[in-house]
Design a protein around this motif. Structure first.
Motif, PDB file in Angstrom:
ATOM      1  N   LEU A 237       0.841  -1.194   0.000  1.00 12.31           N
ATOM      2  CA  LEU A 237       0.000   0.000   0.000  1.00 12.31           C
ATOM      3  C   LEU A 237       0.880   1.248   0.000  1.00 12.31           C
ATOM      4  CD1 LEU A 237      -2.661   1.553   0.170  1.00 12.31           C
ATOM      5  CD2 LEU A 237      -2.668   1.124   2.641  1.00 12.31           C
ATOM      6  N   GLY A 238       1.952   1.228   0.776  1.00 12.35           N
ATOM      7  CA  GLY A 238       2.886   2.357   0.807  1.00 12.35           C
ATOM      8  C   GLY A 238       3.529   2.589  -0.558  1.00 12.35           C
ATOM      9  N   ALA A 239       3.905   1.501  -1.245  1.00 19.43           N
ATOM     10  CA  ALA A 239       4.503   1.629  -2.580  1.00 19.43           C
ATOM     11  C   ALA A 239       3.498   2.224  -3.568  1.00 19.43           C
ATOM     12  CB  ALA A 239       5.000   0.270  -3.063  1.00 19.43           C
ATOM     13  N   LEU A 240       2.234   1.808  -3.467  1.00 19.76           N
ATOM     14  CA  LEU A 240       1.193   2.374  -4.339  1.00 19.76           C
ATOM     15  C   LEU A 240       0.995   3.854  -4.050  1.00 19.76           C
ATOM     16  CD1 LEU A 240      -1.023   2.068  -6.493  1.00 19.76           C
ATOM     17  CD2 LEU A 240      -2.593   1.480  -4.622  1.00 19.76           C
ATOM     18  N   ARG A 241       0.947   4.201  -2.777  1.00 17.24           N
ATOM     19  CA  ARG A 241       0.770   5.624  -2.421  1.00 17.24           C
ATOM     20  C   ARG A 241       1.945   6.468  -2.910  1.00 17.24           C
ATOM     21  NH1 ARG A 241      -3.265   6.541   2.217  1.00 17.24           N
ATOM     22  NH2 ARG A 241      -2.299   8.572   2.162  1.00 17.24           N
ATOM     23  N   ASP A 242       3.163   5.912  -2.864  1.00 15.46           N
ATOM     24  CA  ASP A 242       4.329   6.621  -3.407  1.00 15.46           C
ATOM     25  C   ASP A 242       4.168   6.829  -4.916  1.00 15.46           C
ATOM     26  OD1 ASP A 242       5.461   6.680  -0.887  1.00 15.46           O
ATOM     27  OD2 ASP A 242       6.860   5.025  -1.268  1.00 15.46           O
ATOM     28  N   LEU A 243       3.741   5.780  -5.632  1.00 13.17           N
ATOM     29  CA  LEU A 243       3.523   5.877  -7.079  1.00 13.17           C
ATOM     30  C   LEU A 243       2.466   6.937  -7.390  1.00 13.17           C
ATOM     31  CD1 LEU A 243       3.876   4.802 -10.023  1.00 13.17           C
ATOM     32  CD2 LEU A 243       2.034   3.170  -9.471  1.00 13.17           C
ATOM     33  N   LEU A 244       1.367   6.910  -6.651  1.00  9.75           N
ATOM     34  CA  LEU A 244       0.297   7.891  -6.862  1.00  9.75           C
ATOM     35  C   LEU A 244       0.784   9.300  -6.549  1.00  9.75           C
ATOM     36  CD1 LEU A 244      -2.662   5.868  -5.298  1.00  9.75           C
ATOM     37  CD2 LEU A 244      -2.207   6.228  -7.739  1.00  9.75           C
TER      38      LEU A 244
ATOM     39  N   HIS B 135       2.755  10.635  -9.391  1.00 10.35           N
ATOM     40  CA  HIS B 135       1.862  11.016 -10.489  1.00 10.35           C
ATOM     41  C   HIS B 135       1.189  12.358 -10.204  1.00 10.35           C
ATOM     42  CE1 HIS B 135      -0.495  10.319 -14.085  1.00 10.35           C
ATOM     43  NE2 HIS B 135      -1.540  10.757 -13.417  1.00 10.35           N
ATOM     44  N   VAL B 136       0.814  12.593  -8.957  1.00  7.57           N
ATOM     45  CA  VAL B 136       0.196  13.872  -8.581  1.00  7.57           C
ATOM     46  C   VAL B 136       1.162  15.019  -8.833  1.00  7.57           C
ATOM     47  CG1 VAL B 136      -0.631  15.243  -6.620  1.00  7.57           C
ATOM     48  CG2 VAL B 136      -1.439  12.908  -6.919  1.00  7.57           C
ATOM     49  N   VAL B 137       2.426  14.821  -8.477  1.00  8.50           N
ATOM     50  CA  VAL B 137       3.439  15.862  -8.687  1.00  8.50           C
ATOM     51  C   VAL B 137       3.565  16.178 -10.175  1.00  8.50           C
ATOM     52  CG1 VAL B 137       5.912  16.370  -8.531  1.00  8.50           C
ATOM     53  CG2 VAL B 137       4.716  15.380  -6.581  1.00  8.50           C
ATOM     54  N   ARG B 138       3.571  15.149 -11.032  1.00  7.72           N
ATOM     55  CA  ARG B 138       3.711  15.360 -12.473  1.00  7.72           C
ATOM     56  C   ARG B 138       2.457  15.961 -13.100  1.00  7.72           C
ATOM     57  NH1 ARG B 138       5.867  10.248 -12.328  1.00  7.72           N
ATOM     58  NH2 ARG B 138       4.008   9.355 -13.260  1.00  7.72           N
TER      59      ARG B 138
ATOM     60  N   VAL C 178      -3.128  16.154 -10.669  1.00 10.18           N
ATOM     61  CA  VAL C 178      -4.463  15.564 -10.529  1.00 10.18           C
ATOM     62  C   VAL C 178      -4.495  14.697  -9.269  1.00 10.18           C
ATOM     63  CG1 VAL C 178      -6.136  13.999 -11.582  1.00 10.18           C
ATOM     64  CG2 VAL C 178      -4.819  15.550 -13.019  1.00 10.18           C
ATOM     65  N   ALA C 179      -5.492  14.904  -8.418  1.00  6.51           N
ATOM     66  CA  ALA C 179      -5.638  14.096  -7.201  1.00  6.51           C
ATOM     67  C   ALA C 179      -5.883  12.638  -7.583  1.00  6.51           C
ATOM     68  CB  ALA C 179      -6.776  14.621  -6.342  1.00  6.51           C
ATOM     69  N   MET C 180      -5.181  11.730  -6.927  1.00  6.15           N
ATOM     70  CA  MET C 180      -5.278  10.308  -7.255  1.00  6.15           C
ATOM     71  C   MET C 180      -5.901   9.474  -6.134  1.00  6.15           C
ATOM     72  SD  MET C 180      -4.044  10.078 -10.333  1.00  6.15           S
ATOM     73  CE  MET C 180      -3.597   8.371 -10.585  1.00  6.15           C
ATOM     74  N   VAL C 181      -5.998  10.029  -4.939  1.00  2.05           N
ATOM     75  CA  VAL C 181      -6.554   9.305  -3.793  1.00  2.05           C
ATOM     76  C   VAL C 181      -7.797  10.042  -3.316  1.00  2.05           C
ATOM     77  CG1 VAL C 181      -6.146   8.508  -1.434  1.00  2.05           C
ATOM     78  CG2 VAL C 181      -4.274   8.466  -3.098  1.00  2.05           C
TER      79      VAL C 181
ATOM     80  N   LEU D  46      -2.783   5.348 -14.981  1.00  2.00           N
ATOM     81  CA  LEU D  46      -1.478   4.699 -14.791  1.00  2.00           C
ATOM     82  C   LEU D  46      -1.386   3.402 -15.590  1.00  2.00           C
ATOM     83  CD1 LEU D  46      -1.245   5.100 -10.921  1.00  2.00           C
ATOM     84  CD2 LEU D  46      -0.150   6.524 -12.649  1.00  2.00           C
ATOM     85  N   ALA D  47      -0.185   3.034 -15.961  1.00  2.00           N
ATOM     86  CA  ALA D  47       0.043   1.765 -16.641  1.00  2.00           C
ATOM     87  C   ALA D  47      -0.152   0.615 -15.657  1.00  2.00           C
ATOM     88  CB  ALA D  47       1.447   1.727 -17.223  1.00  2.00           C
ATOM     89  N   LEU D  48      -0.800  -0.435 -16.126  1.00  2.00           N
ATOM     90  CA  LEU D  48      -1.034  -1.607 -15.288  1.00  2.00           C
ATOM     91  C   LEU D  48       0.291  -2.163 -14.753  1.00  2.00           C
ATOM     92  CD1 LEU D  48      -2.888  -3.777 -14.099  1.00  2.00           C
ATOM     93  CD2 LEU D  48      -2.798  -4.946 -16.303  1.00  2.00           C
ATOM     94  N   ALA D  49       1.317  -2.162 -15.568  1.00  2.00           N
ATOM     95  CA  ALA D  49       2.608  -2.704 -15.140  1.00  2.00           C
ATOM     96  C   ALA D  49       3.208  -1.908 -13.983  1.00  2.00           C
ATOM     97  CB  ALA D  49       3.591  -2.727 -16.310  1.00  2.00           C
ATOM     98  N   SER D  50       3.062  -0.580 -13.999  1.00  2.00           N
ATOM     99  CA  SER D  50       3.628   0.226 -12.907  1.00  2.00           C
ATOM    100  C   SER D  50       2.884  -0.030 -11.599  1.00  2.00           C
ATOM    101  CB  SER D  50       3.625   1.716 -13.264  1.00  2.00           C
ATOM    102  OG  SER D  50       2.314   2.204 -13.371  1.00  2.00           O
ATOM    103  N   ILE D  51       1.575  -0.272 -11.686  1.00  2.00           N
ATOM    104  CA  ILE D  51       0.799  -0.596 -10.481  1.00  2.00           C
ATOM    105  C   ILE D  51       1.160  -2.005 -10.005  1.00  2.00           C
ATOM    106  CG2 ILE D  51      -1.513  -0.944  -9.534  1.00  2.00           C
ATOM    107  CD1 ILE D  51      -2.485   1.127 -11.638  1.00  2.00           C
ATOM    108  N   ALA D  52       1.231  -2.949 -10.933  1.00  2.00           N
ATOM    109  CA  ALA D  52       1.534  -4.344 -10.576  1.00  2.00           C
ATOM    110  C   ALA D  52       2.889  -4.456  -9.880  1.00  2.00           C
ATOM    111  CB  ALA D  52       1.497  -5.218 -11.824  1.00  2.00           C
ATOM    112  N   ARG D  53       3.848  -3.624 -10.274  1.00  2.00           N
ATOM    113  CA  ARG D  53       5.177  -3.646  -9.650  1.00  2.00           C
ATOM    114  C   ARG D  53       5.067  -3.358  -8.151  1.00  2.00           C
ATOM    115  NH1 ARG D  53       7.810   0.601 -12.066  1.00  2.00           N
ATOM    116  NH2 ARG D  53       7.937  -0.626 -13.956  1.00  2.00           N
TER     117      ARG D  53
END
Length: 193
Positions: free
Chosen positions: A26-33, A36-39, A42-45, A66-73
């Motif tokens: 969950l922490g890794a997903l929140r970091d990814l999101l 994405h927000v910084v770039r 757009v709010a993601m959560v 987001l790309a499925l692969a980046s989330i799956a990682r």
């Protein structure tokens, strides 16, 4: 008390079984999101209730941009997670993450809301004023086809009434964004409860 207006697709889809995820995932997903927000800006959560630190929470996350692969990682390519996220992206929905009790499993499942749909949480009095301004029954919960909302927002008398009331103008943008969304199949509804 508040009433929340949201976009509903009117379908009770048989969704894939929720996946059990770990706190570090969950922490890794929140970091990814967060990246994405910084770039994108757009709010993601979208918080529903509680906070992940409290042990009992529910959030929805936008997965379609987001790309499925980046989330799956983030989830070590767990097939159960991939199934949920793939279905969410296919249907254009958010993913829902929740923990029912402290120490319980954290689950990831299909969200109820379209990915890009805003929600509008307002005090009861303002909610009834929105319904009255749109010419809808002032009930504490209900739903109306989005095509009807679009038609009402384009009606000059209703639009003038909304634009002339300083308390209502702050809600018009969210309502207009909701009304502009169109599903791949069927019709969205404006639901409130």
């Amino acid at each position: 008390m508040t009433i929340t207006f949201r976009v509903d697709d009117g379908h009770n889809i048989l969704s894939p079984s929720p996946a059990v995820i770990m706190p570090d995932q969950l922490g890794a997903l929140r970091d990814l999101l967060g990246r994405h927000v910084v770039r994108s800006g757009v709010a993601m959560v979208v918080p529903i209730h509680g906070d992940p630190a409290s042990g009992s929470f529910e959030i929805e996350v936008r997965v379609c941009p987001l790309a499925l692969a980046s989330i799956a990682r983030c989830f070590d390519w767990d097939p159960a997670v991939i199934t949920v996220v793939d279905e969410a992206q296919f249907l254009g929905r958010r993913a829902r993450i929740w923990q029912s009790e402290p120490g319980g499993d954290i689950r990831l499942g299909l969200g109820l809301n379209p990915d890009a749909a805003p929600e509008l949480e307002v005090a009861n009095g303002n909610a009834y004023a929105i319904l009255a301004s749109l010419g809808l029954d002032e009930e504490s919960c209900g739903a109306v086809p989005m095509s009807e909302v679009r038609q009402r927002l384009m009606d000059p008398r209703i639009r003038r009434r909304l634009d002339d009331d300083p308390h209502m103008t702050r809600y018009v943008e969210a309502l207009t964004t909701m009304a502009a969304l169109k599903p791949v199949d069927g019709e969205y509804h404006l639901a409130w409860a």
